[in-house]
Design a protein around this motif. Structure first.
Motif, PDB file in Angstrom:
ATOM      1  N   SER A   1       1.027  -1.036  -0.112  1.00 38.02           N
ATOM      2  CA  SER A   1       0.097   0.052   0.019  1.00 38.02           C
ATOM      3  C   SER A   1       0.934   1.280  -0.084  1.00 38.02           C
ATOM      4  O   SER A   1       0.582   2.311  -0.633  1.00 38.02           O
ATOM      5  N   LEU A   2       1.951   1.169   0.448  1.00 35.91           N
ATOM      6  CA  LEU A   2       2.920   2.327   0.668  1.00 35.91           C
ATOM      7  C   LEU A   2       3.448   2.529  -0.636  1.00 35.91           C
ATOM      8  O   LEU A   2       3.677   3.747  -1.219  1.00 35.91           O
ATOM      9  N   LEU A   3       4.031   1.519  -1.487  1.00 29.63           N
ATOM     10  CA  LEU A   3       4.333   1.645  -2.839  1.00 29.63           C
ATOM     11  C   LEU A   3       3.222   2.513  -3.565  1.00 29.63           C
ATOM     12  O   LEU A   3       3.861   3.181  -4.764  1.00 29.63           O
ATOM     13  N   TRP A   4       1.975   2.102  -3.518  1.00 32.91           N
ATOM     14  CA  TRP A   4       1.093   2.838  -4.394  1.00 32.91           C
ATOM     15  C   TRP A   4       0.326   4.182  -3.760  1.00 32.91           C
ATOM     16  O   TRP A   4      -0.423   4.751  -4.457  1.00 32.91           O
ATOM     17  N   ALA A   5       1.079   4.651  -2.510  1.00 35.74           N
ATOM     18  CA  ALA A   5       0.386   5.559  -1.738  1.00 35.74           C
ATOM     19  C   ALA A   5       0.790   6.981  -2.489  1.00 35.74           C
ATOM     20  O   ALA A   5       2.140   6.947  -3.010  1.00 35.74           O
ATOM     21  N   PRO A   6      -0.219   7.951  -2.596  1.00 34.71           N
ATOM     22  CA  PRO A   6       0.256   9.277  -2.910  1.00 34.71           C
ATOM     23  C   PRO A   6       1.423   9.885  -2.053  1.00 34.71           C
ATOM     24  O   PRO A   6       1.521   9.237  -0.709  1.00 34.71           O
ATOM     25  N   ALA A   7       2.026  10.810  -2.322  1.00 37.61           N
ATOM     26  CA  ALA A   7       3.208  11.375  -1.717  1.00 37.61           C
ATOM     27  C   ALA A   7       2.821  11.738  -0.153  1.00 37.61           C
ATOM     28  O   ALA A   7       3.677  11.664   0.679  1.00 37.61           O
ATOM     29  N   GLU A   8       1.594  12.365   0.131  1.00 38.72           N
ATOM     30  CA  GLU A   8       1.505  13.054   1.321  1.00 38.72           C
ATOM     31  C   GLU A   8       1.099  11.755   2.235  1.00 38.72           C
ATOM     32  O   GLU A   8       1.563  11.855   3.319  1.00 38.72           O
ATOM     33  N   SER A   9       0.424  10.668   1.865  1.00 43.27           N
ATOM     34  CA  SER A   9       0.068   9.561   2.592  1.00 43.27           C
ATOM     35  C   SER A   9       1.458   8.762   2.851  1.00 43.27           C
ATOM     36  O   SER A   9       1.457   8.320   3.945  1.00 43.27           O
ATOM     37  N   ALA A  10       2.294   8.857   1.783  1.00 39.20           N
ATOM     38  CA  ALA A  10       3.498   7.999   2.066  1.00 39.20           C
ATOM     39  C   ALA A  10       4.364   8.834   3.075  1.00 39.20           C
ATOM     40  O   ALA A  10       5.062   8.185   3.866  1.00 39.20           O
ATOM     41  N   LYS A  11       4.487  10.126   3.173  1.00 40.90           N
ATOM     42  CA  LYS A  11       5.169  11.034   4.297  1.00 40.90           C
ATOM     43  C   LYS A  11       4.657  10.734   5.555  1.00 40.90           C
ATOM     44  O   LYS A  11       5.389  10.579   6.317  1.00 40.90           O
ATOM     45  N   ARG A  12       3.400  10.622   5.673  1.00 41.01           N
ATOM     46  CA  ARG A  12       2.787  10.310   7.066  1.00 41.01           C
ATOM     47  C   ARG A  12       3.054   9.042   7.442  1.00 41.01           C
ATOM     48  O   ARG A  12       3.471   8.700   8.457  1.00 41.01           O
ATOM     49  N   ALA A  13       3.105   8.036   6.609  1.00 37.72           N
ATOM     50  CA  ALA A  13       3.449   6.685   6.910  1.00 37.72           C
ATOM     51  C   ALA A  13       4.938   6.295   7.438  1.00 37.72           C
ATOM     52  O   ALA A  13       5.139   5.721   8.305  1.00 37.72           O
ATOM     53  N   VAL A  14       5.885   7.032   6.591  1.00 37.44           N
ATOM     54  CA  VAL A  14       7.406   6.790   6.835  1.00 37.44           C
ATOM     55  C   VAL A  14       7.621   7.704   8.221  1.00 37.44           C
ATOM     56  O   VAL A  14       8.593   7.290   8.906  1.00 37.44           O
ATOM     57  N   ALA A  15       6.798   8.842   8.494  1.00 33.72           N
ATOM     58  CA  ALA A  15       6.910   9.683   9.810  1.00 33.72           C
ATOM     59  C   ALA A  15       6.644   8.740  11.168  1.00 33.72           C
ATOM     60  O   ALA A  15       6.728   8.450  12.012  1.00 33.72           O
ATOM     61  N   ALA A  16       5.666   7.728  10.668  1.00 38.11           N
ATOM     62  CA  ALA A  16       5.017   7.108  11.869  1.00 38.11           C
ATOM     63  C   ALA A  16       5.631   5.626  12.141  1.00 38.11           C
ATOM     64  O   ALA A  16       5.369   5.142  13.202  1.00 38.11           O
ATOM     65  N   LEU A  17       6.478   5.190  11.134  1.00 38.76           N
ATOM     66  CA  LEU A  17       7.032   4.018  11.300  1.00 38.76           C
ATOM     67  C   LEU A  17       8.484   3.916  11.479  1.00 38.76           C
ATOM     68  O   LEU A  17       9.414   5.154  10.786  1.00 38.76           O
ATOM     69  N   THR A  18       9.534   2.875  11.745  1.00 44.27           N
ATOM     70  CA  THR A  18      10.720   3.095  11.760  1.00 44.27           C
ATOM     71  C   THR A  18      10.916   1.395  11.144  1.00 44.27           C
ATOM     72  O   THR A  18      10.089   0.478  11.369  1.00 44.27           O
ATOM     73  N   SER A  19      12.207   1.097  10.813  1.00 42.28           N
ATOM     74  CA  SER A  19      12.710  -0.234  10.032  1.00 42.28           C
ATOM     75  C   SER A  19      12.509  -1.138  11.301  1.00 42.28           C
ATOM     76  O   SER A  19      12.477  -2.164  11.005  1.00 42.28           O
ATOM     77  N   ALA A  20      12.623  -0.669  12.600  1.00 39.93           N
ATOM     78  CA  ALA A  20      12.566  -1.710  13.759  1.00 39.93           C
ATOM     79  C   ALA A  20      11.282  -2.156  13.941  1.00 39.93           C
ATOM     80  O   ALA A  20      11.233  -3.018  14.713  1.00 39.93           O
ATOM     81  N   ASP A  21      10.087  -1.535  13.432  1.00 37.74           N
ATOM     82  CA  ASP A  21       9.161  -1.971  13.659  1.00 37.74           C
ATOM     83  C   ASP A  21       8.701  -3.180  12.775  1.00 37.74           C
ATOM     84  O   ASP A  21       7.727  -3.988  12.722  1.00 37.74           O
ATOM     85  N   PHE A  22       9.515  -3.695  11.944  1.00 34.84           N
ATOM     86  CA  PHE A  22       9.406  -4.823  11.138  1.00 34.84           C
ATOM     87  C   PHE A  22      10.123  -6.059  11.532  1.00 34.84           C
ATOM     88  O   PHE A  22      11.363  -5.843  12.161  1.00 34.84           O
ATOM     89  N   TYR A  23       9.472  -6.997  11.488  1.00 28.26           N
ATOM     90  CA  TYR A  23      10.054  -8.305  12.045  1.00 28.26           C
ATOM     91  C   TYR A  23      10.997  -8.930  11.027  1.00 28.26           C
ATOM     92  O   TYR A  23      12.125  -9.367  11.261  1.00 28.26           O
ATOM     93  N   ARG A  24      10.464  -8.932   9.763  1.00 22.98           N
ATOM     94  CA  ARG A  24      11.394  -9.658   8.475  1.00 22.98           C
ATOM     95  C   ARG A  24      12.220  -8.670   8.164  1.00 22.98           C
ATOM     96  O   ARG A  24      12.033  -7.419   7.663  1.00 22.98           O
ATOM     97  N   PRO A  25      13.784  -9.059   8.270  1.00 18.58           N
ATOM     98  CA  PRO A  25      14.671  -7.969   7.822  1.00 18.58           C
ATOM     99  C   PRO A  25      14.620  -7.607   6.396  1.00 18.58           C
ATOM    100  O   PRO A  25      14.674  -6.380   6.165  1.00 18.58           O
ATOM    101  N   VAL A  26      13.893  -8.371   5.595  1.00 14.79           N
ATOM    102  CA  VAL A  26      13.978  -7.872   4.026  1.00 14.79           C
ATOM    103  C   VAL A  26      12.872  -6.913   4.088  1.00 14.79           C
ATOM    104  O   VAL A  26      13.022  -5.871   3.113  1.00 14.79           O
ATOM    105  N   ASN A  27      11.799  -7.169   4.731  1.00 16.66           N
ATOM    106  CA  ASN A  27      10.924  -6.123   4.782  1.00 16.66           C
ATOM    107  C   ASN A  27      11.270  -4.489   5.228  1.00 16.66           C
ATOM    108  O   ASN A  27      10.915  -3.607   4.808  1.00 16.66           O
ATOM    109  N   ALA A  28      12.181  -4.394   6.570  1.00 12.92           N
ATOM    110  CA  ALA A  28      12.831  -3.553   6.975  1.00 12.92           C
ATOM    111  C   ALA A  28      13.754  -2.672   5.992  1.00 12.92           C
ATOM    112  O   ALA A  28      13.727  -1.714   5.862  1.00 12.92           O
TER     113      ALA A  28
END
Length: 191
Positions: A47-74
């Motif tokens: 969903s992030l890959l397809w998200a408009p720029a403003e939505s994507a900015k909010r998403a990356v501000a809300a998350l960190t790579s440490a939130d991901f369990y699978r290293p490849v996803n991080a």
């Protein structure tokens, strides 16, 4: 023939009632059949890959790579985050091009990243689900944090000097409180 009453010493269990060996092994074992389509982290990335720029900015501000369990996803999240933060397109083609330019598409790890990116791109999660997927990923990270805290406390009980144990417990509590507040903010729609 005995009916299967477990208190009867003469009971012989039918093959249908004998537990499978796999049922008796460690419950924490990895599931052999991984499905990208059922992985909430992969759904978020799609969903992030397809998200408009403003939505994507909010998403990356809300998350960190440490939130991901699978290293490849991080790793994929980090690549997307860098593109979004730089104001560049963050679709799969641009993510792949960035990984390629950085020399991260070759070798075993490169193949993992490339395959994961391809799989994630094609699972078909719409960008409209991005906010829900952020909360789902954070929920998983929040629960993982408690398992990690328990392991850390058990290790501390064995290895730390007594005068450091209580402070260690308090630091874990502060970290868990911050994680709880972060999750609550996301669920309530606060940044």
């Amino acid at each position: 023939m005995p009916t299967g009453d477990s208190k009867d010493p003469d009971v012989t269990l039918s093959p249908a009632t004998v537990p499978d060996f796999d049922d008796l092994t460690d419950n924490e074992a990895e599931i052999d059949e991984y499905s990208t389509a059922l992985d909430v982290e992969a759904q978020l990335l799609c969903s992030l890959l397809w998200a408009p720029a403003e939505s994507a900015k909010r998403a990356v501000a809300a998350l960190t790579s440490a939130d991901f369990y699978r290293p490849v996803n991080a790793a994929l999240f980090t690549a997307i985050e860098e593109l979004v933060t730089a104001g560049k397109p963050h679709n799969s083609a641009h993510v792949f091009t960035t990984l390629q330019q950085e020399g991260r598409t070759s070798g075993h790890l490169g193949k993992q990243l490339t395959k994961a990116l391809t799989d994630i791109t094609t699972i078909g999660v719409p960008s409209a689900e991005l906010e829900h997927n952020i909360a789902a990923v954070l929920t998983q990270a929040y629960r993982r944090g408690f398992r990690e805290a328990a392991r850390s406390l058990a290790q501390a009980a064995e290895e730390l000097p007594e005068d450091q144990l209580f402070e260690h417990l308090l630091s874990i509590g502060r970290e868990r409180r911050a994680a709880s507040q972060r999750l609550a903010a996301i669920r309530e729609g606060r940044p």
